[in-house]
Write a protein that holds these residues in place. Structure first.
Motif, PDB file in Angstrom:
ATOM      1  N   SER A   1     -67.665 -39.083 -31.273  1.00 21.37           N
ATOM      2  CA  SER A   1     -67.988 -40.145 -30.323  1.00 21.37           C
ATOM      3  C   SER A   1     -69.501 -40.332 -30.263  1.00 21.37           C
ATOM      4  O   SER A   1     -70.268 -39.379 -30.404  1.00 21.37           O
ATOM      5  CB  SER A   1     -67.446 -39.805 -28.933  1.00 21.37           C
ATOM      6  OG  SER A   1     -68.009 -38.599 -28.438  1.00 21.37           O
TER       7      SER A   1
ATOM      8  N   LYS B   1     -68.824 -45.004 -24.460  1.00 21.61           N
ATOM      9  CA  LYS B   1     -67.568 -44.341 -24.100  1.00 21.61           C
ATOM     10  C   LYS B   1     -66.417 -45.339 -24.065  1.00 21.61           C
ATOM     11  O   LYS B   1     -65.323 -45.071 -24.589  1.00 21.61           O
ATOM     12  CB  LYS B   1     -67.709 -43.666 -22.740  1.00 21.61           C
ATOM     13  CG  LYS B   1     -68.605 -42.445 -22.719  1.00 21.61           C
ATOM     14  CD  LYS B   1     -68.674 -41.873 -21.295  1.00 21.61           C
ATOM     15  CE  LYS B   1     -69.548 -40.633 -21.225  1.00 21.61           C
ATOM     16  NZ  LYS B   1     -69.643 -40.101 -19.850  1.00 21.61           N
TER      17      LYS B   1
ATOM     18  N   PHE C   1     -65.522 -46.542 -27.591  1.00 22.22           N
ATOM     19  CA  PHE C   1     -64.875 -45.462 -28.341  1.00 22.22           C
ATOM     20  C   PHE C   1     -63.422 -45.306 -27.903  1.00 22.22           C
ATOM     21  O   PHE C   1     -62.513 -45.189 -28.742  1.00 22.22           O
ATOM     22  CB  PHE C   1     -65.632 -44.154 -28.123  1.00 22.22           C
ATOM     23  CG  PHE C   1     -65.029 -42.975 -28.836  1.00 22.22           C
ATOM     24  CD1 PHE C   1     -65.317 -42.733 -30.178  1.00 22.22           C
ATOM     25  CD2 PHE C   1     -64.166 -42.098 -28.182  1.00 22.22           C
ATOM     26  CE1 PHE C   1     -64.759 -41.650 -30.851  1.00 22.22           C
ATOM     27  CE2 PHE C   1     -63.610 -41.015 -28.841  1.00 22.22           C
ATOM     28  CZ  PHE C   1     -63.897 -40.788 -30.179  1.00 22.22           C
TER      29      PHE C   1
END
Length: 371
Positions: A216, A259, A262
């Motif tokens: 990530s 975030k 992802f």
């Protein structure tokens, strides 16, 4: 009918026609008229030749006029223009980028206006996301307050509004700050191989710090990041999923964006060139060329997803974006990149890179072991 005659030619006498005599005449109403000979007089032949010649000339003139008219049609002009366009013009037409710049009313005159006068005018479309309209700027007024703490909220609102109102007006959607400088020609060149229908975004990749899923990452908000049209759709339609995206407006904008994307399976693309040199950079150029940061604990070296280096050969020859560029420096960048000429410099033959199919897309894993 008295006194009128009708002459009819026939190659030979025929008993099928009453009144046809062996002398080659036809009797009509009791009168006789000698038939006209089959051979046309020479004068008639000359007249016919003149008429045919005139007709040919008229047809040729009509064809010539039609070809000239067709050449002046919009389609023909477009074809001719496309044949003579530069590489930069071709990219501007085929890789449409909507730029949006995050700013506030207090920076409209001191920052935003200078963005518009320099790199911003090369976007296919540019908007300044702010809380108040400005007659001198193309603005989109957001409802979120002008506070650093709600940058994530402003970013969510900006991308959502673009998706709802302008998603068909561009292929890629670039977010930048009002102290970012972007080279649009190089950005289009970098994006050219990728389809806007692939859910992907690009920027300067940072590692996620702390507990996080493998591979990530997130893109620096300072040097900006660009979403494909499909990535914009994925983000806008998945944003309200509480298990994937932060619903509150606070926290770091670029981290929360990374975030969220992802978790929504948007690919974090590798923006480096073929020699693995950075094209996006979160500081001004000298930070990558001649750094005064000697310790490896410097934040850039720790957070960079790909191994960050400092050297005279560490920046790509086709850079895309830099951060921490003030309004005076923007005009310096503008001059040295769009007006400056070097006598005797050898011109480089440029060509477009090959297209990349989504199934062939390979994104390298992080190679930065500094922690």
């Amino acid at each position: 009918m008295d006194g009128e005659y009708i002459a009819v030619e026939h190659p030979s006498p025929s008993p099928a026609y009453p009144g046809y005599s062996s002398s080659g005449t036809v009797s009509v109403a009791g009168r006789h008229q000698r038939s006209v000979g089959q051979r046309m007089p020479a004068g008639h032949l000359i007249l016919l030749a003149l008429l045919l010649g005139t007709l040919v000339i008229l047809l040729y003139a009509y064809w010539d006029v039609m070809m000239i008219t067709a050449g002046a049609s919009p389609m023909a002009r477009r074809h001719e223009a496309n044949a003579n366009e530069t590489l930069s013009e071709k990219l501007h037409r085929e890789v449409r980028i909507l730029c949006w710049v995050l700013t506030t009313p207090k920076y409209h005159k001191t920052r935003a206006a200078h963005v518009l006068r320099t790199w911003g005018r090369r976007c296919n479309k540019i908007l300044f996301m702010t809380s108040q309209p400005d007659e001198e700027l193309p603005t989109m007024v957001l409802t979120k307050p002008d506070r650093y703490e709600v940058l994530w909220g402003k970013t969510k609102e900006a991308f959502t509004r673009l998706y709802e109102e302008m998603r068909d007006e561009a292929d890629w959607f670039m977010k930048a700050d009002d102290d970012t400088f972007v080279f649009l020609e190089n950005l289009r060149y970098m994006l050219y191989p990728y389809s806007p229908n692939t859910s992907i975004y690009f920027g300067f990749n940072y590692k996620m710090i702390g507990t996080h899923p493998k591979n990530s990452s997130y893109m620096s908000g300072g040097s900006g990041y660009v979403l494909s049209r499909e990535a914009l759709k994925t983000f806008a339609e998945g944003l309200n999923d509480t298990t994937k995206c932060r619903q509150e407006d606070d926290h770091a904008e670029d981290v929360e964006m990374g975030k969220c994307l992802f978790n929504l399976d948007v690919k974090a693309g590798d923006s480096r060139d073929e020699q693995l040199r950075n094209r996006f950079y979160p500081t001004a150029p000298f930070g990558a060329l001649l750094s005064g940061n000697v310790g490896m604990d410097f934040w850039l070296y720790k957070y960079a997803y790909y191994n960050a280096r400092t050297c005279m050969d560490c920046l790509s020859e086709y850079p895309v974006a830099f951060h921490y560029v003030n309004s005076q420096q923007m005009y310096v960048y503008e001059y040295f990149n769009y007006q400056f000429q070097l006598a005797g410099r050898q011109q480089v033959a440029e060509r477009l890179p090959a297209k990349i199919r989504e199934q062939d897309l390979v994104i390298p894993e992080s190679d930065n072991s500094v922690s």
